[in-house]
Design a protein around this motif. Structure first.
Motif, PDB file in Angstrom:
ATOM      1  N   MET A   1       0.859  -1.186   0.000  1.00 40.29           N
ATOM      2  CA  MET A   1       0.000   0.000   0.000  1.00 40.29           C
ATOM      3  C   MET A   1       0.891   1.230   0.000  1.00 40.29           C
ATOM      4  O   MET A   1       1.805   1.322   0.817  1.00 40.29           O
ATOM      5  N   ARG A   2       0.551   2.167  -0.901  1.00 42.71           N
ATOM      6  CA  ARG A   2       1.308   3.427  -0.903  1.00 42.71           C
ATOM      7  C   ARG A   2       0.608   4.386   0.061  1.00 42.71           C
ATOM      8  O   ARG A   2      -0.559   4.744  -0.152  1.00 42.71           O
ATOM      9  N   LEU A   3       1.327   4.756   1.116  1.00 40.62           N
ATOM     10  CA  LEU A   3       0.690   5.507   2.202  1.00 40.62           C
ATOM     11  C   LEU A   3       1.400   6.827   2.482  1.00 40.62           C
ATOM     12  O   LEU A   3       2.620   6.934   2.316  1.00 40.62           O
ATOM     13  N   LEU A  38      -6.647  17.724  -2.655  1.00 48.77           N
ATOM     14  CA  LEU A  38      -5.809  18.763  -2.044  1.00 48.77           C
ATOM     15  C   LEU A  38      -5.555  18.424  -0.577  1.00 48.77           C
ATOM     16  O   LEU A  38      -6.484  18.147   0.177  1.00 48.77           O
ATOM     17  N   HIS A  39      -4.307  18.443  -0.156  1.00 45.50           N
ATOM     18  CA  HIS A  39      -3.930  18.067   1.207  1.00 45.50           C
ATOM     19  C   HIS A  39      -2.529  18.596   1.483  1.00 45.50           C
ATOM     20  O   HIS A  39      -1.812  18.983   0.543  1.00 45.50           O
ATOM     21  N   LEU A  40      -2.125  18.547   2.731  1.00 47.55           N
ATOM     22  CA  LEU A  40      -0.756  18.913   3.121  1.00 47.55           C
ATOM     23  C   LEU A  40      -0.072  17.668   3.695  1.00 47.55           C
ATOM     24  O   LEU A  40      -0.507  17.132   4.728  1.00 47.55           O
ATOM     25  N   LEU A 114      12.082   6.864   6.668  1.00 47.80           N
ATOM     26  CA  LEU A 114      11.569   8.111   6.097  1.00 47.80           C
ATOM     27  C   LEU A 114      12.718   8.863   5.461  1.00 47.80           C
ATOM     28  O   LEU A 114      13.860   8.766   5.919  1.00 47.80           O
ATOM     29  N   GLU A 115      12.379   9.618   4.440  1.00 50.50           N
ATOM     30  CA  GLU A 115      13.420  10.444   3.829  1.00 50.50           C
ATOM     31  C   GLU A 115      13.830  11.535   4.789  1.00 50.50           C
ATOM     32  O   GLU A 115      13.005  12.059   5.529  1.00 50.50           O
ATOM     33  N   LYS A 116      15.105  11.896   4.740  1.00 47.99           N
ATOM     34  CA  LYS A 116      15.588  12.888   5.692  1.00 47.99           C
ATOM     35  C   LYS A 116      15.547  14.301   5.130  1.00 47.99           C
ATOM     36  O   LYS A 116      16.069  15.217   5.727  1.00 47.99           O
ATOM     37  N   ARG A 117      14.910  14.444   3.960  1.00 43.92           N
ATOM     38  CA  ARG A 117      14.916  15.799   3.392  1.00 43.92           C
ATOM     39  C   ARG A 117      14.063  16.733   4.262  1.00 43.92           C
ATOM     40  O   ARG A 117      13.084  16.307   4.886  1.00 43.92           O
ATOM     41  N   PRO A 118      14.428  18.007   4.299  1.00 43.97           N
ATOM     42  CA  PRO A 118      13.724  18.927   5.199  1.00 43.97           C
ATOM     43  C   PRO A 118      12.250  19.076   4.830  1.00 43.97           C
ATOM     44  O   PRO A 118      11.869  18.927   3.670  1.00 43.97           O
ATOM     45  N   PRO A 121       6.558  22.590   3.950  1.00 45.51           N
ATOM     46  CA  PRO A 121       5.102  22.472   3.869  1.00 45.51           C
ATOM     47  C   PRO A 121       4.527  23.178   2.645  1.00 45.51           C
ATOM     48  O   PRO A 121       4.752  24.375   2.463  1.00 45.51           O
ATOM     49  N   HIS A 122       3.879  22.416   1.812  1.00 44.51           N
ATOM     50  CA  HIS A 122       3.301  22.989   0.587  1.00 44.51           C
ATOM     51  C   HIS A 122       2.144  22.116   0.129  1.00 44.51           C
ATOM     52  O   HIS A 122       2.060  20.937   0.498  1.00 44.51           O
ATOM     53  N   ILE A 123       1.294  22.697  -0.652  1.00 45.95           N
ATOM     54  CA  ILE A 123       0.207  21.957  -1.286  1.00 45.95           C
ATOM     55  C   ILE A 123       0.417  22.089  -2.782  1.00 45.95           C
ATOM     56  O   ILE A 123       0.497  23.208  -3.312  1.00 45.95           O
ATOM     57  N   THR A 124       0.551  20.952  -3.441  1.00 44.86           N
ATOM     58  CA  THR A 124       0.788  20.988  -4.881  1.00 44.86           C
ATOM     59  C   THR A 124      -0.482  21.428  -5.606  1.00 44.86           C
ATOM     60  O   THR A 124      -1.530  20.805  -5.480  1.00 44.86           O
ATOM     61  N   LEU A 125      -0.350  22.512  -6.370  1.00 42.78           N
ATOM     62  CA  LEU A 125      -1.485  23.028  -7.140  1.00 42.78           C
ATOM     63  C   LEU A 125      -1.552  22.365  -8.507  1.00 42.78           C
ATOM     64  O   LEU A 125      -2.630  22.072  -9.018  1.00 42.78           O
ATOM     65  N   ALA A 126      -0.369  22.175  -9.104  1.00 42.99           N
ATOM     66  CA  ALA A 126      -0.315  21.621 -10.456  1.00 42.99           C
ATOM     67  C   ALA A 126       1.092  21.111 -10.738  1.00 42.99           C
ATOM     68  O   ALA A 126       2.064  21.608 -10.179  1.00 42.99           O
ATOM     69  N   ARG A 127       1.156  20.113 -11.601  1.00 38.98           N
ATOM     70  CA  ARG A 127       2.433  19.561 -12.046  1.00 38.98           C
ATOM     71  C   ARG A 127       2.578  19.794 -13.545  1.00 38.98           C
ATOM     72  O   ARG A 127       1.598  20.075 -14.217  1.00 38.98           O
ATOM     73  N   GLN A 128       3.798  19.570 -14.020  1.00 36.43           N
ATOM     74  CA  GLN A 128       4.086  19.714 -15.461  1.00 36.43           C
ATOM     75  C   GLN A 128       3.529  21.036 -15.988  1.00 36.43           C
ATOM     76  O   GLN A 128       2.832  21.085 -17.008  1.00 36.43           O
ATOM     77  N   THR A 165      -6.242   8.510  -6.741  1.00 34.26           N
ATOM     78  CA  THR A 165      -7.303   8.552  -5.722  1.00 34.26           C
ATOM     79  C   THR A 165      -6.688   8.384  -4.344  1.00 34.26           C
ATOM     80  O   THR A 165      -5.867   7.489  -4.129  1.00 34.26           O
ATOM     81  N   TYR A 166      -7.066   9.239  -3.423  1.00 34.49           N
ATOM     82  CA  TYR A 166      -6.598   9.144  -2.040  1.00 34.49           C
ATOM     83  C   TYR A 166      -7.775   8.716  -1.167  1.00 34.49           C
ATOM     84  O   TYR A 166      -8.824   9.354  -1.184  1.00 34.49           O
ATOM     85  N   THR A 167      -7.573   7.664  -0.397  1.00 39.01           N
ATOM     86  CA  THR A 167      -8.647   7.166   0.464  1.00 39.01           C
ATOM     87  C   THR A 167      -8.199   7.171   1.914  1.00 39.01           C
ATOM     88  O   THR A 167      -7.213   6.498   2.255  1.00 39.01           O
TER      89      THR A 167
HETATM   90  P1  2AM Z   1       3.967  16.402  -3.626  1.00 40.03           P
HETATM   91  O1  2AM Z   1       2.562  16.905  -3.755  1.00 40.03           O
HETATM   92  O2  2AM Z   1       4.950  17.487  -3.382  1.00 40.03           O
HETATM   93  O3  2AM Z   1       4.357  15.484  -4.748  1.00 40.03           O
HETATM   94  C1  2AM Z   1       1.144  11.814  -2.051  1.00 40.03           C
HETATM   95  O4  2AM Z   1       1.982  11.470  -3.090  1.00 40.03           O
HETATM   96  C2  2AM Z   1       1.745  12.923  -1.236  1.00 40.03           C
HETATM   97  O5  2AM Z   1       3.023  12.532  -0.753  1.00 40.03           O
HETATM   98  C3  2AM Z   1       1.947  14.225  -1.958  1.00 40.03           C
HETATM   99  O6  2AM Z   1       1.633  15.279  -1.085  1.00 40.03           O
HETATM  100  C4  2AM Z   1       3.393  14.238  -2.309  1.00 40.03           C
HETATM  101  O7  2AM Z   1       3.973  15.503  -2.314  1.00 40.03           O
HETATM  102  C5  2AM Z   1       3.981  13.462  -1.180  1.00 40.03           C
HETATM  103  N1  2AM Z   1       5.189  12.753  -1.609  1.00 40.03           N
HETATM  104  C6  2AM Z   1       5.317  11.954  -2.679  1.00 40.03           C
HETATM  105  N2  2AM Z   1       6.565  11.437  -2.721  1.00 40.03           N
HETATM  106  C7  2AM Z   1       7.224  11.944  -1.665  1.00 40.03           C
HETATM  107  C8  2AM Z   1       8.531  11.787  -1.167  1.00 40.03           C
HETATM  108  N3  2AM Z   1       9.410  10.981  -1.751  1.00 40.03           N
HETATM  109  N4  2AM Z   1       8.846  12.466  -0.050  1.00 40.03           N
HETATM  110  C9  2AM Z   1       7.965  13.273   0.536  1.00 40.03           C
HETATM  111  N5  2AM Z   1       6.712  13.460   0.122  1.00 40.03           N
HETATM  112  C10 2AM Z   1       6.346  12.791  -0.976  1.00 40.03           C
END
Ligand code: 2AM
Length: 176
Positions: A1-3, A38-40, A114-118, A121-128, A165-167
């Motif tokens: 499951m991708r969570l 839309l989520h954070l 978990l990834e250690k990147r800082p 906080p952002h909400i993605t509005l659009a990609r590409q 889809t996010y559930t």
């Molecule tokens: P993003 O909108 O900046 O891509 C579901 O994919 C959520 O997890 C999205 O908010 C996404 O952020 C975030 N996400 C996806 N891959 C990630 C990663 N490797 N590290 C941190 N957040 C990630």
């Protein structure tokens, strides 16, 4: 499951965010996040075996969610070769940083990698996104808006009939 674990927004907040998307759309093209998605994100877990969901829930339960108000006051982009990612961001918020840090600590204690990147906080509005003109900040966000945090949610991310889809799987409410 991708969570992942995220803060969800109420409908008025989502409408405020889609207003920004509609303004961005007038400057060019992109793949816009559907309003219901839309989520954070606070923590991205990636692929997790179903048997480990209980451990995620424990980590969430140990995390105190204090009442807090988020202030959306900026927009920006992450540059990408295939088109930029545009986002809406938040004013510095110590309670939000503390929440993210506490949640991360409890997830690490449950042995999640978990990834250690800082935390940005952002909400993605659009990609590409490819724009024909560069908007000024005030073109997209004439004034800041606020949202209250009600809790944190464990989300399942999957493609259903080609649609992302996010559930919600589990919700931890804020302390009153
Ligand atoms: P993003 O909108 O900046 O891509 C579901 O994919 C959520 O997890 C999205 O908010 C996404 O952020 C975030 N996400 C996806 N891959 C990630 C990663 N490797 N590290 C941190 N957040 C990630």
């Amino acid at each position: 499951m991708r969570l992942f674990i995220a803060i969800e927004f109420d409908e008025p907040t989502k409408t405020n965010i889609t207003d920004v998307q509609r303004k961005l759309e007038t400057f060019g093209r992109g793949r816009f996040t559907h309003q219901e998605n839309l989520h954070l994100t606070l923590a991205f877990l990636g692929e997790v075996p179903p048997a480990r969901v209980a451990a995620v829930r424990r980590a969430m339960d140990r995390t105190a969610v204090e009442p807090m108000t988020l202030v959306f006051d900026r927009t920006g982009r992450f540059r990408r070769d295939g088109g930029d990612i545009w986002w809406i961001g938040l004013a510095k918020n110590q309670k939000l940083s503390d929440l993210q840090q506490e949640l991360t600590k409890h997830l690490l204690e449950e042995d999640f990698a978990l990834e250690k990147r800082p935390f940005t906080p952002h909400i993605t509005l659009a990609r590409q996104v490819r724009l024909t003109t560069q908007p000024a900040q005030r073109d997209l966000l004439p004034e800041p808006f606020e949202a209250k945090v009600d809790g944190i949610t464990l989300m399942l991310s999957e493609r259903i009939n080609g649609r992302l889809t996010y559930t919600p799987q589990y919700r931890k409410k804020r302390a009153d």
